[in-house]
Design an enzyme around this catalytic site. Structure first.
Site, PDB file in Angstrom:
ATOM      1  N   SER A  29       6.799  47.447 -33.191  1.00 57.07           N
ATOM      2  CA  SER A  29       6.044  47.003 -32.012  1.00 57.07           C
ATOM      3  C   SER A  29       5.030  48.061 -31.598  1.00 57.07           C
ATOM      4  O   SER A  29       5.273  49.256 -31.753  1.00 57.07           O
ATOM      5  CB  SER A  29       7.028  46.749 -30.853  1.00 57.07           C
ATOM      6  OG  SER A  29       6.332  46.589 -29.641  1.00 57.07           O
ATOM      7  N   TYR A  59      14.538  49.434 -25.153  1.00 56.29           N
ATOM      8  CA  TYR A  59      14.036  48.513 -26.196  1.00 56.29           C
ATOM      9  C   TYR A  59      12.982  49.236 -27.036  1.00 56.29           C
ATOM     10  O   TYR A  59      13.080  49.279 -28.269  1.00 56.29           O
ATOM     11  CB  TYR A  59      13.434  47.250 -25.560  1.00 56.29           C
ATOM     12  CG  TYR A  59      12.512  46.531 -26.520  1.00 56.29           C
ATOM     13  CD1 TYR A  59      11.118  46.693 -26.446  1.00 56.29           C
ATOM     14  CD2 TYR A  59      13.028  45.748 -27.549  1.00 56.29           C
ATOM     15  CE1 TYR A  59      10.279  46.080 -27.361  1.00 56.29           C
ATOM     16  CE2 TYR A  59      12.188  45.129 -28.458  1.00 56.29           C
ATOM     17  CZ  TYR A  59      10.821  45.300 -28.363  1.00 56.29           C
ATOM     18  OH  TYR A  59       9.991  44.705 -29.270  1.00 56.29           O
ATOM     19  N   LYS A 101      12.819  50.672 -31.224  1.00 58.27           N
ATOM     20  CA  LYS A 101      11.773  50.435 -32.239  1.00 58.27           C
ATOM     21  C   LYS A 101      11.339  51.775 -32.833  1.00 58.27           C
ATOM     22  O   LYS A 101      11.188  51.925 -34.038  1.00 58.27           O
ATOM     23  CB  LYS A 101      10.573  49.703 -31.625  1.00 58.27           C
ATOM     24  CG  LYS A 101      10.848  48.265 -31.259  1.00 58.27           C
ATOM     25  CD  LYS A 101      11.348  47.453 -32.463  1.00 58.27           C
ATOM     26  CE  LYS A 101      11.682  46.034 -32.084  1.00 58.27           C
ATOM     27  NZ  LYS A 101      12.275  45.281 -33.224  1.00 58.27           N
TER      28      LYS A 101
HETATM   29  C1  WQD Z   1       1.676  41.242 -20.760  1.00 54.79           C
HETATM   30  C2  WQD Z   1       0.827  41.498 -19.517  1.00 54.79           C
HETATM   31  C3  WQD Z   1       2.112  42.272 -17.642  1.00 54.79           C
HETATM   32  C4  WQD Z   1       4.377  38.602 -16.997  1.00 54.79           C
HETATM   33  C5  WQD Z   1       6.236  43.296 -24.092  1.00 54.79           C
HETATM   34  C6  WQD Z   1       6.978  44.269 -24.957  1.00 54.79           C
HETATM   35  C7  WQD Z   1       6.513  44.117 -26.380  1.00 54.79           C
HETATM   36  C8  WQD Z   1       6.755  42.700 -26.799  1.00 54.79           C
HETATM   37  C9  WQD Z   1       5.893  41.797 -25.930  1.00 54.79           C
HETATM   38  C10 WQD Z   1       8.935  42.097 -27.635  1.00 54.79           C
HETATM   39  C11 WQD Z   1       1.248  42.761 -18.784  1.00 54.79           C
HETATM   40  C12 WQD Z   1       1.467  40.913 -17.354  1.00 54.79           C
HETATM   41  C13 WQD Z   1       3.506  39.548 -17.516  1.00 54.79           C
HETATM   42  C14 WQD Z   1       4.120  38.047 -15.708  1.00 54.79           C
HETATM   43  C15 WQD Z   1       2.148  39.405 -15.543  1.00 54.79           C
HETATM   44  N1  WQD Z   1       8.106  42.360 -26.616  1.00 54.79           N
HETATM   45  N2  WQD Z   1       2.417  39.928 -16.800  1.00 54.79           N
HETATM   46  N3  WQD Z   1       3.006  38.474 -15.028  1.00 54.79           N
HETATM   47  O1  WQD Z   1       4.716  43.951 -21.576  1.00 54.79           O
HETATM   48  O2  WQD Z   1       2.629  43.800 -23.060  1.00 54.79           O
HETATM   49  O3  WQD Z   1       4.878  43.634 -24.089  1.00 54.79           O
HETATM   50  O4  WQD Z   1       6.367  41.974 -24.580  1.00 54.79           O
HETATM   51  O5  WQD Z   1       8.708  42.122 -28.812  1.00 54.79           O
HETATM   52  O6  WQD Z   1       7.259  44.987 -27.202  1.00 54.79           O
HETATM   53  O7  WQD Z   1       6.686  45.586 -24.537  1.00 54.79           O
HETATM   54  O8  WQD Z   1       4.043  41.770 -22.678  1.00 54.79           O
HETATM   55  O9  WQD Z   1       3.850  39.463 -21.856  1.00 54.79           O
HETATM   56  O10 WQD Z   1       5.493  41.038 -20.703  1.00 54.79           O
HETATM   57  O11 WQD Z   1       3.044  41.342 -20.374  1.00 54.79           O
HETATM   58  O12 WQD Z   1       1.140  39.764 -14.891  1.00 54.79           O
HETATM   59  O13 WQD Z   1       4.882  37.172 -15.166  1.00 54.79           O
HETATM   60  O14 WQD Z   1       1.032  40.437 -18.602  1.00 54.79           O
HETATM   61  O15 WQD Z   1       2.034  43.093 -16.497  1.00 54.79           O
HETATM   62  O16 WQD Z   1       0.083  43.356 -18.243  1.00 54.79           O
HETATM   63  P1  WQD Z   1       4.020  43.368 -22.751  1.00 54.79           P
HETATM   64  P2  WQD Z   1       4.182  40.840 -21.388  1.00 54.79           P
END
Ligand code: WQD
Length: 335
Positions: free
Chosen positions: A125, A150, A154
């Site tokens: 990741s 998590y 990785k």
């Molecule tokens: C993306 C953006 C949030 C939800 C994580 C893991 C990564 C992979 C993918 C597993 C961020 C914003 C999110 C919400 C929001 N996981 N957001 N409101 O955090 O980049 O990555 O998930 O394999 O390893 O680290 O993904 O989709 O959670 O967030 O504003 O209800 O959307 O703050 O900026 P992230 P995400």
């Protein structure tokens, strides 16, 4: 016909990769413990490709079962997805993550080596980079202190694999995923919504479907053009295809090192607000949202420099953001 073991093969990325493996003429065996998916996904894969993968319900924490698997099945390579992946949960239950993501990795590697299976593709990741100093992020960017257990699993996983390739015949490719979104065009497989979605796109989709009242945008005061955080959102089918390219690289002996790393993203950054707007444009659906405080541990911006994967794997993301978001909506409508 080469036989490939896909651990976690009934999961979101795993199931899409099984479809692409079968489309590419591979014989597939799936191991899954069904902890985060349902057995129904097996029939859905079969309905897409017309080929039913062999399936063993095994929990990789059961090292005896892992040993027996490799004694019984002759495989030419392993693609290892099986792991827990909820960032927030990992903070609450670190030992669950270290046992389920690390101990199991060592059992799989140990039995591969005992059975002389040397081709290994690892689901890594972009989280290993933390907040990179330079954007877009290349594979030579330094890995940083993990933001969560998590993320730590990785990073540790990559170290365990690297050291094992140095000491044995194992050769490996770690694919550092950016943000997987979307679903197969058939809408027969996709990200199963188990519980309240932690990731952005599933939450957007469920808000548009009226399942969630409104989306909370975690912070609009980031140093980005519109104030919301930026990520590299890649269609899960493009991501799945990258695994086939990486596997063929190892099977054909084209790898240039025993352990290689590739960033798998689109190379394009999109902000949270851009995702909301693109989803509304692609689907005609409205997404209610409010601005909420920043989420602990979130980075400002991450998007991939994909030139190494383009050049060495001969792989490039083909599907547009709109196509990805429209496929997420089509999957939601099918549920
Ligand atoms: C993306 C953006 C949030 C939800 C994580 C893991 C990564 C992979 C993918 C597993 C961020 C914003 C999110 C919400 C929001 N996981 N957001 N409101 O955090 O980049 O990555 O998930 O394999 O390893 O680290 O993904 O989709 O959670 O967030 O504003 O209800 O959307 O703050 O900026 P992230 P995400």
């Amino acid at each position: 016909m080469k036989t490939i073991l896909v651990t976690g093969g009934l999961g979101y990325i795993g199931s899409h990769t099984v479809v692409e493996l079968q489309n590419s003429g591979f014989d597939v065996v799936i191991i899954d413990n069904l902890s985060n998916t349902t057995i129904e996904v097996l029939d859905r894969i079969t309905s897409i490709t017309g080929i039913k993968p062999r399936f063993e319900e095994i929990d990789l924490k059961d090292k005896e079962a892992v040993m027996h698997f490799f004694k019984y099945y002759k495989v030419d390579g392993v693609i290892h997805f099986a792991a827990s992946k909820a960032v927030g949960e990992s903070v609450q239950e670190p030992l669950k993550y270290y046992e389920n993501n690390i101990a199991t990795l060592t059992y799989v590697l140990k039995e591969m080596i005992a059975s002389d299976v040397s081709n290994f593709i690892f689901s890594s990741s972009c989280t290993v980079y933390g907040q990179a100093d330079e954007l877009p992020i290349t594979e030579s960017a330094p890995t940083k202190e993990a933001e969560s257990p998590y993320g730590a699993t990785k990073k540790m996983g990559e170290v365990i694999i690297r050291d094992t390739t140095k000491a044995t015949n194992l050769q490996a490719i770690a694919l550092r995923y950016f943000n997987p979104i979307g679903a197969h065009e058939s809408a027969k497989i996709g990200e199963l919504p188990l519980g309240i979605p932690q990731n952005l796109v599933p939450f957007v989709v469920q808000t548009a479907a009226g399942i969630r009242k409104e989306l909370s945008i975690f912070g609009d005061d980031y140093p980005t053009p519109d104030g919301t955080a930026i990520r590299d959102y890649i269609h899960v089918v493009d991501l799945a295809k990258a695994h086939i390219s990486a596997l063929n690289r190892l099977l054909n002996g084209e790898n240039k090192a025993k352990c290689e790393y590739f960033n798998i993203g689109t190379g394009k950054g999109s902000s949270v607000l851009e995702i909301v707007n693109a989803f509304e444009k692609a689907t005609g659906k409205k997404v209610n949202y409010k601005i909420a405080p920043r989420r602990e541990g979130d980075i400002i911006s991450a998007y991939a420099d994909t030139s190494l994967a383009n050049k060495e794997l001969g792989w490039k993301a083909e599907l547009s953001l709109e196509t990805s978001l429209a496929s997420s909506w089509k999957w939601q409508e099918s549920l």
